[in-house]
Write a protein that holds these residues in place. Structure first.
Motif, PDB file in Angstrom:
ATOM      1  N   PRO A 175     119.951   3.748  36.582  1.00 27.72           N
ATOM      2  CA  PRO A 175     118.900   4.396  37.068  1.00 27.72           C
ATOM      3  C   PRO A 175     119.411   4.776  38.530  1.00 27.72           C
ATOM      4  O   PRO A 175     120.331   4.146  39.168  1.00 27.72           O
ATOM      5  CB  PRO A 175     117.878   3.337  37.269  1.00 27.72           C
ATOM      6  N   ALA A 176     119.030   6.153  38.584  1.00 24.57           N
ATOM      7  CA  ALA A 176     119.532   6.662  39.984  1.00 24.57           C
ATOM      8  C   ALA A 176     119.077   5.863  41.395  1.00 24.57           C
ATOM      9  O   ALA A 176     119.674   5.848  42.213  1.00 24.57           O
ATOM     10  CB  ALA A 176     118.786   8.053  40.360  1.00 24.57           C
ATOM     11  N   LEU A 199     119.524  11.514  50.876  1.00 23.37           N
ATOM     12  CA  LEU A 199     118.025  10.942  50.895  1.00 23.37           C
ATOM     13  C   LEU A 199     118.094   9.660  51.804  1.00 23.37           C
ATOM     14  O   LEU A 199     117.126   9.213  52.477  1.00 23.37           O
ATOM     15  CB  LEU A 199     117.335  10.756  49.746  1.00 23.37           C
ATOM     16  N   ALA A 238     122.578  15.385  46.728  1.00 29.32           N
ATOM     17  CA  ALA A 238     120.972  15.411  47.444  1.00 29.32           C
ATOM     18  C   ALA A 238     120.600  13.878  47.184  1.00 29.32           C
ATOM     19  O   ALA A 238     119.927  13.579  48.113  1.00 29.32           O
ATOM     20  CB  ALA A 238     120.359  16.338  46.381  1.00 29.32           C
ATOM     21  N   LEU A 239     120.834  13.241  46.052  1.00 27.87           N
ATOM     22  CA  LEU A 239     120.176  11.913  45.840  1.00 27.87           C
ATOM     23  C   LEU A 239     120.741  10.968  46.983  1.00 27.87           C
ATOM     24  O   LEU A 239     119.905  10.246  47.549  1.00 27.87           O
ATOM     25  CB  LEU A 239     120.644  11.288  44.411  1.00 27.87           C
ATOM     26  N   ALA A 246     124.698  23.374  42.334  1.00 25.81           N
ATOM     27  CA  ALA A 246     123.409  22.741  42.532  1.00 25.81           C
ATOM     28  C   ALA A 246     122.611  23.430  43.305  1.00 25.81           C
ATOM     29  O   ALA A 246     121.440  23.597  43.070  1.00 25.81           O
ATOM     30  CB  ALA A 246     123.660  21.281  42.918  1.00 25.81           C
ATOM     31  N   ASP A 277     120.337   8.514  32.704  1.00 30.65           N
ATOM     32  CA  ASP A 277     119.327   8.176  34.005  1.00 30.65           C
ATOM     33  C   ASP A 277     119.584   8.745  35.392  1.00 30.65           C
ATOM     34  O   ASP A 277     118.979   9.138  36.071  1.00 30.65           O
ATOM     35  CB  ASP A 277     119.031   6.778  34.160  1.00 30.65           C
ATOM     36  N   LEU A 278     121.177   8.331  35.309  1.00 27.96           N
ATOM     37  CA  LEU A 278     121.853   8.546  36.760  1.00 27.96           C
ATOM     38  C   LEU A 278     121.518  10.110  37.194  1.00 27.96           C
ATOM     39  O   LEU A 278     121.172  10.717  38.164  1.00 27.96           O
ATOM     40  CB  LEU A 278     123.168   8.277  36.901  1.00 27.96           C
ATOM     41  N   GLY A 294     126.432  18.083  42.917  1.00 29.57           N
ATOM     42  CA  GLY A 294     125.379  18.619  43.908  1.00 29.57           C
ATOM     43  C   GLY A 294     124.108  17.569  43.828  1.00 29.57           C
ATOM     44  O   GLY A 294     123.599  17.454  44.964  1.00 29.57           O
ATOM     45  N   ALA A 295     123.902  17.675  42.737  1.00 29.06           N
ATOM     46  CA  ALA A 295     122.465  16.579  42.420  1.00 29.06           C
ATOM     47  C   ALA A 295     122.712  15.302  43.139  1.00 29.06           C
ATOM     48  O   ALA A 295     121.819  14.663  43.690  1.00 29.06           O
ATOM     49  CB  ALA A 295     122.033  16.811  41.133  1.00 29.06           C
ATOM     50  N   LEU A 296     123.878  14.772  42.896  1.00 29.71           N
ATOM     51  CA  LEU A 296     124.421  13.402  43.424  1.00 29.71           C
ATOM     52  C   LEU A 296     124.333  13.363  45.099  1.00 29.71           C
ATOM     53  O   LEU A 296     123.777  12.480  45.529  1.00 29.71           O
ATOM     54  CB  LEU A 296     125.443  12.578  42.928  1.00 29.71           C
ATOM     55  N   ALA A 341     119.185  12.159  39.884  1.00 34.43           N
ATOM     56  CA  ALA A 341     119.866  12.704  40.751  1.00 34.43           C
ATOM     57  C   ALA A 341     119.304  14.385  40.931  1.00 34.43           C
ATOM     58  O   ALA A 341     118.927  15.062  41.816  1.00 34.43           O
ATOM     59  CB  ALA A 341     121.277  12.850  40.682  1.00 34.43           C
ATOM     60  N   LYS A 371     126.469  23.005  33.385  1.00 34.47           N
ATOM     61  CA  LYS A 371     126.561  22.122  34.438  1.00 34.47           C
ATOM     62  C   LYS A 371     127.704  22.573  35.601  1.00 34.47           C
ATOM     63  O   LYS A 371     127.902  21.939  36.458  1.00 34.47           O
ATOM     64  CB  LYS A 371     126.798  20.593  33.889  1.00 34.47           C
ATOM     65  N   LYS A 421     126.580   6.206  33.707  1.00 32.51           N
ATOM     66  CA  LYS A 421     125.587   7.163  34.034  1.00 32.51           C
ATOM     67  C   LYS A 421     124.280   6.951  33.390  1.00 32.51           C
ATOM     68  O   LYS A 421     123.176   7.631  33.530  1.00 32.51           O
ATOM     69  CB  LYS A 421     126.273   8.647  33.627  1.00 32.51           C
ATOM     70  N   VAL A 427     132.056   6.574  38.506  1.00 32.34           N
ATOM     71  CA  VAL A 427     130.991   6.834  37.635  1.00 32.34           C
ATOM     72  C   VAL A 427     131.389   7.100  36.350  1.00 32.34           C
ATOM     73  O   VAL A 427     132.321   8.032  36.344  1.00 32.34           O
ATOM     74  CB  VAL A 427     130.009   7.850  38.257  1.00 32.34           C
ATOM     75  N   THR A 457     127.293  25.038  36.877  1.00 34.07           N
ATOM     76  CA  THR A 457     126.705  25.939  38.045  1.00 34.07           C
ATOM     77  C   THR A 457     126.383  25.227  39.169  1.00 34.07           C
ATOM     78  O   THR A 457     126.161  24.048  39.237  1.00 34.07           O
ATOM     79  CB  THR A 457     125.171  26.300  37.287  1.00 34.07           C
ATOM     80  N   ALA A 470     115.935  14.328  42.537  1.00 34.92           N
ATOM     81  CA  ALA A 470     116.249  14.249  43.767  1.00 34.92           C
ATOM     82  C   ALA A 470     116.477  15.568  44.417  1.00 34.92           C
ATOM     83  O   ALA A 470     116.078  16.033  45.517  1.00 34.92           O
ATOM     84  CB  ALA A 470     117.385  13.295  44.371  1.00 34.92           C
ATOM     85  N   LEU A 471     117.195  16.245  43.690  1.00 35.43           N
ATOM     86  CA  LEU A 471     117.784  17.597  44.343  1.00 35.43           C
ATOM     87  C   LEU A 471     116.520  18.405  44.491  1.00 35.43           C
ATOM     88  O   LEU A 471     116.399  19.425  45.112  1.00 35.43           O
ATOM     89  CB  LEU A 471     118.770  18.268  43.365  1.00 35.43           C
ATOM     90  N   LEU A 505     121.778   3.465  42.702  1.00 34.32           N
ATOM     91  CA  LEU A 505     123.171   3.936  43.368  1.00 34.32           C
ATOM     92  C   LEU A 505     123.404   3.608  44.551  1.00 34.32           C
ATOM     93  O   LEU A 505     124.370   3.366  44.897  1.00 34.32           O
ATOM     94  CB  LEU A 505     123.274   5.470  43.026  1.00 34.32           C
ATOM     95  N   LEU A 528     113.738  18.219  46.879  1.00 36.22           N
ATOM     96  CA  LEU A 528     113.886  18.671  48.198  1.00 36.22           C
ATOM     97  C   LEU A 528     113.298  20.036  48.272  1.00 36.22           C
ATOM     98  O   LEU A 528     112.882  20.503  49.664  1.00 36.22           O
ATOM     99  CB  LEU A 528     115.484  19.037  48.542  1.00 36.22           C
ATOM    100  N   GLU A 586     131.593  18.697  37.497  1.00 40.11           N
ATOM    101  CA  GLU A 586     130.468  19.312  37.173  1.00 40.11           C
ATOM    102  C   GLU A 586     129.686  19.577  38.525  1.00 40.11           C
ATOM    103  O   GLU A 586     128.986  18.628  39.129  1.00 40.11           O
ATOM    104  CB  GLU A 586     129.550  18.811  36.218  1.00 40.11           C
ATOM    105  N   ASP A 587     129.876  20.921  39.057  1.00 37.46           N
ATOM    106  CA  ASP A 587     129.169  21.091  40.068  1.00 37.46           C
ATOM    107  C   ASP A 587     127.631  20.979  40.412  1.00 37.46           C
ATOM    108  O   ASP A 587     127.222  20.374  41.312  1.00 37.46           O
ATOM    109  CB  ASP A 587     129.224  22.849  40.524  1.00 37.46           C
ATOM    110  N   LEU A 588     127.063  21.051  39.148  1.00 27.68           N
ATOM    111  CA  LEU A 588     125.606  20.714  39.294  1.00 27.68           C
ATOM    112  C   LEU A 588     125.266  19.221  39.563  1.00 27.68           C
ATOM    113  O   LEU A 588     124.413  18.813  40.380  1.00 27.68           O
ATOM    114  CB  LEU A 588     125.036  21.323  37.893  1.00 27.68           C
ATOM    115  N   ILE A 589     126.229  18.438  38.764  1.00 28.03           N
ATOM    116  CA  ILE A 589     125.890  16.951  38.582  1.00 28.03           C
ATOM    117  C   ILE A 589     126.351  16.378  40.155  1.00 28.03           C
ATOM    118  O   ILE A 589     125.372  15.677  40.811  1.00 28.03           O
ATOM    119  CB  ILE A 589     126.628  16.211  37.630  1.00 28.03           C
TER     120      ILE A 589
END
Lengths: 200, 200
Positions: B106-107, B23, B19-20, A107, A11-12, B15-17, A16, A103, B103, B80, A105, A19-20, B110, A23, B10-13
């Motif tokens: 729920p986002a 906010l 962004a989250l 973001a 879920d986290l 970066g997404a965190l 996330a 993952k 993880k 985390v 990659t 949210a990304l 956090l 944007l 993990e860059d994707l995660i």
DNA sequence: CAGCTTCGATGACAGATGTCATCAATCCGC
DNA sequence: GCGGATTGATGACATCTGTCATCGAAGCTG
């Protein structure tokens, strides 16, 4: 505006990613799911323009969900994965998946990838593509793969034999053959190798 | 304004965190790292108010990074983790970690957790806390744990013996004892059990 | 110091595992 | 039909693995 759906069992992470992507002014998340079965249901119910699916998602895997979603709606699918295994990329492309994103990659690139795939083009991570092109074909037979996938759970040979409805001796023969082909010393090492290549 | 740093391989995660969390009007990300060594360096260089670290982060683990960051800066740390293992929670709390978040959280929660920990209070996932309280103590000795952690890599006994500088027979004895304590049939099963409990 | 425990090692044994040769049944191509 | 390949099985053998009893060297504990 590209209407997306997200599926990921964590879920986290899913939140996330939402949210990304929210944007971006031209992207919106219209549905989420936390397993592969729910993903198909959400896709059918919300009819997004594109689906972003985690590959490692119980039950089964995200690839089957991708196939079913494509069969039901014909929309493009982007697969996100933690383990970038060449043979899995191969199967994903054969299933008509439009994007294959590890993952690792950044973001910042995800939105662009989604736009690319939504436009009908394909995106494949360059590194995985390279390994997929240079990799050797899987030398194992279907039976060997089936048995190795059971071995991977750590079960002793008797249990493996029961699981695949074969005599224990036969299982040992198949394992011996697989180990010889892979140059592995034990069935556990062989199973690990086969998994890392994406064969099981 | 709470100044955060993020570490996740993990860059994707990651970066997404970011962004989250960006906010939230009272949170800002001032540093990122993709391994545990870089995490300590970034923490020292950017001096954030709080660090959010992934527990599964090579080399070593995020717990050591958390310990070092706390020793160097004294700031609160939120861990985390993908695998919510009771004994790991125990060690994390002993190391002074302020938040322990699987993880599957729920986002949307956090940011609140981060505020709680920043305020000097602690947050622990209720389910993991419950298992940590009801779990039985680890019955294994240090040697048994050390050997099981090598076994987990799939190495045969001869290699394990070489890795821990013991005679093969001695390794078998320790494994036999560990398997008896855990009720496991094979060393692989024992190693898996020990890992799932968080003992190794 | 005698007694006790712990740690590492050894040897013996049964059962599990890996290797190999062989065989029966089936399927496929011709 | 025949020949060949594939599949599943069996038996023999060597090695690996798990179990157990035992032993020597330290290390403490009185």
């Amino acid at each position: 505006m590209i209407r997306l759906m997200l599926a990921d069992d964590e879920d986290l992470i899913r939140g996330a990613l939402a949210a990304l992507l929210e944007l971006e002014s031209d992207l919106t998340v219209v549905g989420e799911a936390r397993d592969s079965v729910a993903a198909v249901a959400v896709a059918v119910g919300r009819r997004p323009d594109l689906a972003v699916l985690d590959l490692e998602m119980p039950p089964g895997d995200g690839l089957r969900a991708a196939t079913e979603i494509r069969a039901a709606l014909g929309i493009p699918v982007v697969l996100v994965t933690r383990h970038a295994r060449p043979a899995v990329l191969r199967r994903a492309l054969a299933a008509g998946v439009g994007g294959f994103v590890p993952k690792t990659t950044p973001a910042s690139r995800l939105a662009a990838i989604i736009r690319t795939v939504h436009a009908g083009r394909r995106y494949v991570d360059p590194e995985i593509a390279a390994s997929a092109l240079t990799e050797n074909e899987c030398p194992l037979t279907a039976r060997e793969l089936e048995i190795l996938s059971v071995v991977r759970s750590g079960a002793p040979i008797l249990d493996v034999a029961a699981a695949v409805h074969l005599a224990p001796g036969t299982v040992r023969n198949y394992l011996s053959a697989a180990m010889a082909k892979l140059g592995a010393d034990t069935r556990h090492a062989a199973a690990r190798q086969a998994w890392e290549q994406g064969w099981i």
